[in-house]
Each structure stands twice: as structure tokens, then as C-alpha cells.
Scaffold this motif. Structure first.
Motif, PDB file in Angstrom:
ATOM      1  N   LEU A   9      12.664   8.199  -3.118  1.00  0.00           N
ATOM      2  CA  LEU A   9      11.378   7.564  -3.347  1.00  0.00           C
ATOM      3  C   LEU A   9      10.594   8.648  -4.336  1.00  0.00           C
ATOM      4  O   LEU A   9      10.003   8.292  -5.139  1.00  0.00           O
ATOM      5  CB  LEU A   9      10.725   7.217  -2.160  1.00  0.00           C
ATOM      6  N   GLN A  10      11.056  10.039  -4.233  1.00  0.00           N
ATOM      7  CA  GLN A  10      10.311  11.124  -5.005  1.00  0.00           C
ATOM      8  C   GLN A  10      10.832  10.697  -6.534  1.00  0.00           C
ATOM      9  O   GLN A  10       9.757  10.962  -7.410  1.00  0.00           O
ATOM     10  CB  GLN A  10      10.599  12.345  -4.379  1.00  0.00           C
ATOM     11  N   PHE A  13       8.846   7.947  -7.791  1.00  0.00           N
ATOM     12  CA  PHE A  13       7.550   8.100  -8.192  1.00  0.00           C
ATOM     13  C   PHE A  13       7.248   9.221  -9.390  1.00  0.00           C
ATOM     14  O   PHE A  13       6.396   8.886 -10.176  1.00  0.00           O
ATOM     15  CB  PHE A  13       6.895   8.811  -7.048  1.00  0.00           C
ATOM     16  N   GLU A  14       8.155   9.918  -9.562  1.00  0.00           N
ATOM     17  CA  GLU A  14       8.006  10.836 -10.658  1.00  0.00           C
ATOM     18  C   GLU A  14       8.209   9.951 -12.176  1.00  0.00           C
ATOM     19  O   GLU A  14       7.483  10.253 -12.858  1.00  0.00           O
ATOM     20  CB  GLU A  14       9.051  11.994 -10.708  1.00  0.00           C
ATOM     21  N   HIS A  17       4.983   7.581 -12.284  1.00  0.00           N
ATOM     22  CA  HIS A  17       3.637   8.576 -12.409  1.00  0.00           C
ATOM     23  C   HIS A  17       3.731   8.897 -13.894  1.00  0.00           C
ATOM     24  O   HIS A  17       2.719   8.861 -14.562  1.00  0.00           O
ATOM     25  CB  HIS A  17       3.704   9.774 -11.688  1.00  0.00           C
ATOM     26  N   HIS A  85      -2.510   7.132 -14.143  1.00  0.00           N
ATOM     27  CA  HIS A  85      -2.460   6.508 -12.868  1.00  0.00           C
ATOM     28  C   HIS A  85      -3.344   7.035 -11.881  1.00  0.00           C
ATOM     29  O   HIS A  85      -2.845   8.158 -11.115  1.00  0.00           O
ATOM     30  CB  HIS A  85      -0.980   6.582 -12.278  1.00  0.00           C
ATOM     31  N   ASP A  90       1.050   3.951  -8.873  1.00  0.00           N
ATOM     32  CA  ASP A  90       2.318   4.618  -9.147  1.00  0.00           C
ATOM     33  C   ASP A  90       3.055   4.841  -7.658  1.00  0.00           C
ATOM     34  O   ASP A  90       4.118   4.553  -7.301  1.00  0.00           O
ATOM     35  CB  ASP A  90       2.267   5.884  -9.772  1.00  0.00           C
ATOM     36  N   GLY A  91       2.173   5.165  -6.733  1.00  0.00           N
ATOM     37  CA  GLY A  91       2.436   5.319  -5.223  1.00  0.00           C
ATOM     38  C   GLY A  91       2.673   3.996  -4.645  1.00  0.00           C
ATOM     39  O   GLY A  91       3.614   4.058  -3.714  1.00  0.00           O
ATOM     40  N   THR A  94       6.057   2.712  -5.664  1.00  0.00           N
ATOM     41  CA  THR A  94       7.108   3.283  -4.890  1.00  0.00           C
ATOM     42  C   THR A  94       7.310   3.065  -3.632  1.00  0.00           C
ATOM     43  O   THR A  94       8.459   2.827  -3.027  1.00  0.00           O
ATOM     44  CB  THR A  94       6.816   4.962  -4.873  1.00  0.00           C
ATOM     45  N   GLN A 350       2.346  12.853  -1.774  1.00  0.00           N
ATOM     46  CA  GLN A 350       3.371  11.885  -2.001  1.00  0.00           C
ATOM     47  C   GLN A 350       4.258  11.931  -0.836  1.00  0.00           C
ATOM     48  O   GLN A 350       5.286  10.933  -0.734  1.00  0.00           O
ATOM     49  CB  GLN A 350       3.994  12.373  -3.107  1.00  0.00           C
ATOM     50  N   LEU A 353       4.620   8.607   1.344  1.00  0.00           N
ATOM     51  CA  LEU A 353       4.990   7.271   0.640  1.00  0.00           C
ATOM     52  C   LEU A 353       6.000   6.753   1.333  1.00  0.00           C
ATOM     53  O   LEU A 353       6.253   5.714   1.992  1.00  0.00           O
ATOM     54  CB  LEU A 353       5.287   7.587  -0.644  1.00  0.00           C
TER      55      LEU A 353
END
Length: 375
Positions: A9-10, A13-14, A17, A85, A90-91, A94, A350, A353
Motif C-alpha cells: 500500500l505504501q 500511495f507513493e 501521490h 493531492h 491519493d490516500g 490507496t 500514511q 491507510l
């Protein structure tokens, strides 16, 4: 928390984002999500004439769903205008893809199908209307959403089962009077004076003091470079806010009366249109109780926060506004948003999330079981 899930998920997100796109321009975002879903063995459904998509997980006609927004804001960041964002979409995306990953593993045992919607143009308050008109939510009984919350509203690591957003309407219009020489004001109809009378009239739209509401002129453009000409035309914008839809209806009726009265008084022609209409939250008790139970199941009572009443607007609520059969609520995601939503340098924790994804996935399953028991 499953470490590979959190790390994945990270990574998602990156990417999201650093790839912001404005309303109706979420082309790369749509492509990225669609390809992600295909790689997971799922079949994304894209729209013919606009960005966005949806995917169904499980068998049968979907009766519960989760919606995420996709677009970024256009704003000045460090002296340069760009897509950004700063509202947490973006979150939210995710979280939605995290929900997809969790549900995919459970698909064989799901008691029904679940629909995940990726909605464009939330910031323009147009995306929900577009998806509703396509019938995307018509088969659903429950529809859930989520939104990251500022630190001053919700403590980091806590979660609210309902967000009571307010209603908003944005009007834009024109005033057509009559130009004249500055020495002969009686020969003209001064568009600025017409606007001033409108502003005065707006102050006389009364709403019950028990309700929170406001209506005001936020833009006015009139006159040119010559200061000795009575301006005959102007453009204006009106911002209206109310905590519930009934008060917004009263504001709208009052604005219509102001336009009619001022037009008659000055002999001017005033025209306007509604550029955006954001409905106030219509939280369903059953949906809220399901979300509350999901929070308790995932993080426990110590991390359960009260329901939140906020003056901000959210396009999500237009679904229940136009489709009254829908039972809706939004998860308030306490992730320490600072300095605040829409700030160009907005940031948040983050690490919350994956937990948000778990809560939403749990709520969707609980909703399916609720429908199963009632059928």
C-alpha cells in the motif's frame, strides 16, 4: 498488521501521490488503477466518455459498495500552480486498492458481490452525479466512503463511523445594466450598484438560528480601465453553505427572490446558473452502525471516535441525495492531517491507510451479511 500488505500500500500511495491529476483529467490515474486490477485477475469496467472506473468482486449482482475519489486540486505550491493531492484522494484510492486486495482473498467465501467505485471530479462536485446518471449505484443497498480528517477534528489513530458534511451551492451569473457617462449616472444602470443591492439582499435571507447557513458574494468583476464610465455589466459568484439540505433549499429560494426584487428595482437583467451543488450528508443509521462495528472489530473501542459534524462539503453525499434507497456513511480516518485539508503542504500519517482498508473491508462484509439476514 501484515507487513507485505502495508509495504504494498505504501508503494501504491507513493505512485498516486506523485501523479496528481485534476478533475476530469485523471487519465493516467485511471490507467494505473485499471492495470493494477487486471494484474490481480479482476475485470475493471472503464467509462466510455470520461475518466474513472469500477470493479466487482464476488458473485452475483453487487448490493454493497465502496466509493473513492480520484482527482487532485489545482493550486499554488511553493510559488507554482500545479495539480496537488491536498485533499487526501491519493490516500483514499490507496485504501480502495487495499480493500480490493483484502476482498480478493475472501472472494470464494463472500455471500455476494461488492462494487468498488473510482470516481472522478469530486473537487468539482460533478463526479457523483455523472456516475449516478450511469446507474452505477442503482443495484446497491449500502454504499460506504472514507475521508482523511484534520488533526484538530480527529486524533491520529482514531476512527469515526460517520461524517456529517454540510451542503454547498456555487452560483455564477451576470448583471446587464446600462453604461453611461460618469457625469450622467441617471442615464445608466450601474452594475456595481446592482451588485451592492444584491449583497444587501443576501443579508436578509433568514434561516432558523438553530441551523448553520450562509450565503455571500465571493467574486465581482465590473468596469474597465476608464473610471469615468458607469459600468453597465458585471459578473459575479455566490457561495452558499448550509448544514442540511432543507436549509440549502431555503437559501436557494431566498436568492431567487433577491434576484427578482433587485432586477425589478433597477431595471437590470440578472441571470445565473448553478456551477456546483454539493448535498449535505444523509447518514443512514444502519450503515453507521455497521461502520461502528467494523471499527470495533478491527481496532477496538479505544480507537472509536464520535461522529463528526463538519461544515465542509463532500460530493459523496450526492449519491444518497439522488438515490434515496441508498444507505450511506463515510469513515472518518484519523491520520493526523496537518496543517489542514486543501493546504498546499498538507500531509498525514500514511501508516493509517492499511487500517482504513481493513475497516472498510470489514464494513462491506458486515453489510453483505446484514442484507443476507434481511432477505
Amino acid at each position: 498488521m501484515n507487513q507485505p500488505f502495508t509495504e504494498r500500500l505504501q508503494t501504491i500511495f507513493e505512485h498516486l501521490h506523485h501523479s496528481p491529476e485534476t478533475s476530469w483529467n485523471e487519465v493516467e490515474t485511471t490507467s494505473y488503477i485499471a492495470e493494477f486490477l487486471r494484474q490481480e485477475g479482476l475485470k475493471p469496467h472503464l467509462f466510455k466518455n470520461m475518466t474513472g472506473l469500477y470493479v466487482d468482486i464476488g458473485e452475483g449482482i453487487p448490493k454493497v459498495g465502496f466509493r473513492t475519489d480520484m482527482d487532485a486540486r489545482w493550486q499554488e505550491v511553493h510559488g507554482k500552480f500545479k495539480a496537488n493531492h491536498s485533499c487526501g484522494h491519493d490516500g483514499h484510492m490507496t485504501v480502495a486498492l487495499g480493500v480490493v486486495l483484502l476482498l480478493k482473498e475472501m472472494a470464494p467465501s463472500l455471500p455476494g458481490a461488492i462494487r468498488i467505485l473510482f470516481q472522478p471530479a469530486e473537487e468539482k462536485a460533478q463526479g457523483a452525479k455523472a456516475l449516478a446518471e450511469l446507474g452505477i449505484v442503482d443495484s446497491l443497498t449500502y454504499l460506504f466512503g472514507t475521508h482523511v480528517r484534520p488533526l484538530y477534528e480527529l486524533h491520529d489513530g482514531t476512527y469515526s463511523p460517520a461524517l456529517y458534511h454540510g451542503a454547498a451551492k456555487l452560483f455564477t451569473g451576470t448583471i446587464q445594466g446600462l453604461e453611461a457617462h460618469g457625469a450622467r449616472p441617471e442615464k445608466g444602470v450601474n452594475a456595481i450598484e446592482v451588485a451592492a443591492a444584491m449583497i444587501d439582499g443576501l443579508k436578509r435571507i433568514w434561516i432558523s438560528p438553530e441551523q448553520s447557513a450562509s450565503i455571500k458574494m465571493t467574486q465581482l468583476q465590473a468596469g474597465g480601465s476608464s473610471t469615468n464610465i458607469i459600468p453597465g455589466s458585471a459578473t459575479f459568484s455566490i457561495d452558499a453553505r448550509a448544514q442540511n439540505n432543507e436549509s440549502m433549499d431555503e437559501l436557494t429560494r431566498g436568492f431567487d427572490k433577491v434576484v427578482e426584487a433587485v432586477s425589478t428595482l433597477f431595471g437590470a437583467v440578472i441571470t445565473y446558473k448553478i456551477d456546483a451543488h454539493i448535498a449535505a450528508a444523509q447518514v443512514d443509521d444502519s450503515a453507521k452502525n455497521i461502520m461502528k462495528q467494523a471499527i470495533l472489530d478491527v481496532v477496538g473501542e479505544d480507537h472509536l471516535a464520535p461522529e463528526i459534524v463538519t461544515p465542509g462539503g463532500e460530493d459523496f453525499h450526492f449519491y444518497a441525495y439522488t438515490r434515496p434507497h441508498l444507505k450511506t456513511t463515510m469513515l472518518g480516518l484519523g491520520c493526523g492531517v496537518t496543517p489542514g485539508l486543501h493546504h498546499p503542504n498538507m500531509t498525514f500519517n500514511q501508516e493509517r491507510l492499511p487500517t482504513g482498508a481493513e475497516i472498510i473491508a470489514r464494513a462491506l462484509i458486515l453489510a453483505l451479511h446484514q442484507i443476507e439476514r434481511s432477505d
